[in-house]
Design an enzyme around this catalytic site. Structure first.
Site, mmCIF file in Angstrom:
data_model
loop_
_atom_site.group_PDB
_atom_site.id
_atom_site.type_symbol
_atom_site.label_atom_id
_atom_site.label_comp_id
_atom_site.label_asym_id
_atom_site.label_seq_id
_atom_site.Cartn_x
_atom_site.Cartn_y
_atom_site.Cartn_z
ATOM 1 C CG ASP A 143 24.674 12.984 30.293
ATOM 2 O OD1 ASP A 143 24.272 12.409 29.269
ATOM 3 O OD2 ASP A 143 25.873 13.195 30.532
ATOM 4 C CG ASP A 448 36.077 22.294 30.287
ATOM 5 O OD1 ASP A 448 37.046 21.837 30.945
ATOM 6 O OD2 ASP A 448 35.088 22.802 30.815
#
Ligand code: NAG
Ligand code: NAG
Length: 734
Positions: A143, A448
């Site tokens: 990223d 998550d």
């Protein structure tokens, strides 16, 4: 032979119920009675109007009601624990030639916090899984869009050609080269192991080259010519502003690509999704969703493994373990994900910062498994691609882990890369269900957990697999502030879920069992837990200072209910800790961090959540650093607590520590001088609470007054706390 064949027919996994559940239920019932008695006492003995301590009393009552309620919730975690084991030989017997393709996603976000060498060690460890290479694909999402990470991965792709056959030949474990070579130094002395020595040299050479490139901040022209991928890094590329980059470093479909042993290699792909300042990137969830799409174009494995870049695989058979759950003919089809625990290989002997999270991995998650399955915690988790992409479970669903290879996979690598890049752009997700009903959910710091919850609410089950030999090992925070900041992020994210429309009691109602809703809430209530604990850590001390009793005296029968609840919980937790393999010191450290987290991390999380609701601040994602300087790590290894920075969290810790110490010392002395020893009878419980807090804070006093190293408490923290303590003394006792 016959027996083996019969054996081959059994289930692929087995579930076993915990042993002590009857004892635990009886015990819970007794403690519950104690808690109710405490409530009764509080409700029937409120000081009358005008009497001192009336409001403090009512506050304590509130705190105790909350503790009792929270305690009931936590019982769900111990109510019905389940333990799983797998039969991998049956999997091989029945499915060896029909094994599904598996895509592994590794996510990294910042090369300074997560050094490229660490990242590629994780990548190499998963590339080396004991699994048919042509069915394995590894994707690295970077990223940061760092050229160095790409370079490191390129080096890894070359090194893998020798490393993978080496692993097969010598049955190497674990398959992260850094760990393997650091652990087996003794084996390497053995003269027979020439090949290993050569391998080690090769690894060190690679490591040196990567570190050198990072150190000088550049990659040689020569090196850059070796791979077309470097052309992507024009002068316009920065970590926040760059086009999508997708590079297939090893094309597993290519029959000519093979390792030095002549076997095929797993596919290896580098991806940096497009970043533009004007588009929100949604942190790790955004990266995962881009990976889901890019991989669907390249390999489209029906099973996905997701690991953080610091979590290497410690067991080359974990993929097979996970498949035993998914492929079991009878129960496999309803399983959406298989979560392995997060374990760490750099926890000190007594687990100074309680960072091993043993309770979560060795108690809580087994409990959740008994109610329908554990949380998804973002690393060490195998998913069914379909459920991760938003599919609902239905009875009619056939659990075939086929998933066709994308037709595009016939085309050449260049076309493939270009197609894949289009799937990793900023605009791709506009007006789509990505981040909402598809893939990982956006808008929550713990993407998550919320994603796992919504998968379970779509009718799927999950499984917790916690084998003796751990499947994944990562790096635990190794300073106090890292630990506290990490927990702030978790508790804040969890609490936000609770306040959102995904509140488990509402969203989960009728979709998941009540037990599972309660399990989720125990995490989601971490943040609000801070207030009653803080109250308990301050108010009894202040009233002790003023000689006002807020608890039953030793001669009262009510004393027993308080003593029983506290004593029983303490003993239970000691026994449980020892059973989990903690040392006694480890148990004590756990209690300390328990208190520290509640008075700082969770409090900050609570405050920040409300500020965000009011629109005052915005979310930020903080990655916990994986590297610290040498001096700090030395202190960590010696189990010396690390303060050293002027964090506002430390001001709170110091204030509580000083307040309790002063109240205890001055309060008790004054009373004994003025009123004689008898008065202590009515204040005994307050003295015990205060004394316990003082004992727990021993390292804080040490850091304040006795230490001279850089990890001691900074002076300005000390002054700020002294000031706060003074203010606390001026609060009128009502
Ligand atoms: C754990 O990892 C940190 C960061 O890499 C390191 O500084 C520390 O020394 C390690 N501790 C142990 C006990 O291995
Ligand atoms: C990691 O794997 C090795 C074998 O390679 C094993 O000896 C070790 O116990 C494992 N570590 C943990 C924490 O399970």
């Amino acid at each position: 032979m016959e027996e083996e064949q019969r054996d081959g027919l059994g289930p692929l996994f087995e579930s076993r119920r915990g042993k002590n559940w009857v004892f635990h239920r009886v015990f819970s019932f007794c403690v519950f009675v104690g808690i109710v008695l405490v409530w009764v006492y509080r409700a029937t003995h409120v000081p009358s109007r005008g009497e001192k301590g009336r409001w403090a009393w009512i506050g304590l009552f509130g705190a105790e009601v909350w503790f009792g309620f929270y305690w009931v919730l936590t019982q769900s975690l111990r109510w019905n624990p389940i333990y799983r084991c797998t039969f991998k030989h049956r999997l091989s017997q029945r499915f060896e030639d029909k094994l599904p393709r598996v895509d592994v996603f590794v996510c990294t976000a910042d090369p300074t916090i997560e050094p490229p060498v660490m990242v590629i060690n994780t990548v190499l460890s998963v590339m080396a899984y004991d699994y048919p290479a042509e069915k394995l694909s590894v994707y690295l999402s970077d990223d940061f869009g760092s050229k160095f990470t790409f370079y490191a991965l390129l080096e890894a792709s070359i090194f893998a050609r020798s490393w993978l056959p080496f692993c097969r030949k010598f049955k190497v474990e674990p398959r992260s080269p850094a760990v393997y070579f650091s652990e087996s130094s003794k084996i390497l002395d053995d003269p027979k192991t020439e090949e290993r020595v050569r391998m080690k040299k090769l690894y060190e050479e690679m490591e040196r080259k990567i570190n050198a490139a990072v150190a000088i901040g550049g990659i040689s022209e020569e090196m850059q010519k070796q791979h077309k991928g470097f052309a992507e890094w024009t002068s316009m590329v920065s970590s926040r502003n760059h086009p999508a980059i997708v590079q297939v470093l090893i094309d597993g479909r290519d029959q000519t690509e093979c390792d030095s042993g002549g076997c095929s290699l797993p596919t290896l792909v580098y991806m940096a999704r497009e970043k533009r300042p004007e588009y929100h990137h949604n942190f790790k969830a955004g990266a995962m969703n881009a990976l889901l799409r890019v991989s669907s174009e390249i390999s489209n494995g029906p099973v996905i493994l997701n690991v953080d870049c610091d979590m290497y695989s410690n067991n080359s058979e974990s993929v097979r373990d996970a498949l035993c759950f998914f492929m079991d003919e009878e129960k496999g089809r309803e399983i959406a994900y298989v979560q392995f625990p997060q374990n760490f290989d750099n926890v000190t002997k007594n687990d100074l910062y309680a960072s091993s999270l043993k309770f979560i991995s060795d108690v809580d998650f087994h409990g959740m498994d008994g109610h329908g399955g554990p949380l998804y915690i973002g690393s060490g988790c195998f998913h069914r691609r379909e459920s991760l992409c938003g599919k609902k479970y239905s009875e009619a669903y056939k659990a075939e882990l086929r998933g066709d290879r994308p037709s595009i996979a016939q085309s050449n690598v260049y076309t493939l890369e270009e197609r894949a890049k289009n799937l990793a752009t900023c605009t791709y997700e506009e007006n789509s269900q990505w981040g909402k009903e598809m893939g990982l959910k956006y808008g929550f710091p713990v993407e998550d957990v919320i994603t796992g919850l919504s998968i379970q609410c779509k009718g799927w089950k999950s499984v917790y697999y916690n084998p003796q030999r751990k499947g994944f090992l990562g790096v635990a925070p190794s300073t106090l502030s890292q630990t506290l900041v990490q927990h702030k992020r978790w508790s804040e994210g969890d609490f936000q879920i609770f306040l959102s429309k995904y509140c488990p009691f509402i969203y989960g109602h009728g979709r998941i069992s009540l037990g599972l809703q309660m399990c989720y809430s125990t995490y989601f209530f971490w943040a609000p837990n801070s207030l009653p604990i803080l109250y308990y850590a301050i108010v009894p001390a202040l009233f002790l200072f003023n000689g006002i009793s807020l608890f039953p005296s030793l001669s009262s029968l009510w004393f027993i209910s308080f003593a029983f609840v506290a004593g029983a919980s303490f003993i239970y937790s000691i026994v449980e800790c020892l059973c989990l393999g903690y040392t006694l010191q480890g148990w004590w450290n756990e209690q300390r961090i328990w208190l520290f987290k509640r008075t700082t991390s969770y409090l900050f999380a609570l405050v920040d959540t409300f500020l965000k609701l009011l629109g005052v601040t915005k979310s930020a994602f903080i990655i916990t650093a994986k590297v610290v300087d040498e001096e700090v790590s030395k202190r960590y290894e010696n189990e010396m607590m690390e303060f050293g920075s002027s964090s506002p969290m430390f001001v709170i810790l110091t204030t509580i520590a000083m307040l309790n110490l002063l109240c205890l010392a001055i309060g008790v002395k004054r009373m004994v001088m003025d009123e004689g020893v008898e008065i202590l009878d009515s204040l005994l419980l307050q003295i015990l609470i205060c004394g316990l807090i003082v004992l727990i804070n021993a390292p804080v006093y040490q850091a304040l007054f006795l230490r001279s190293d850089n990890g001691r408490m900074p002076t300005n923290v000390m002054f700020a706390s002294a000031f706060l303590v003074l203010i606390a003394y001026m609060i009128p006792m009502v």
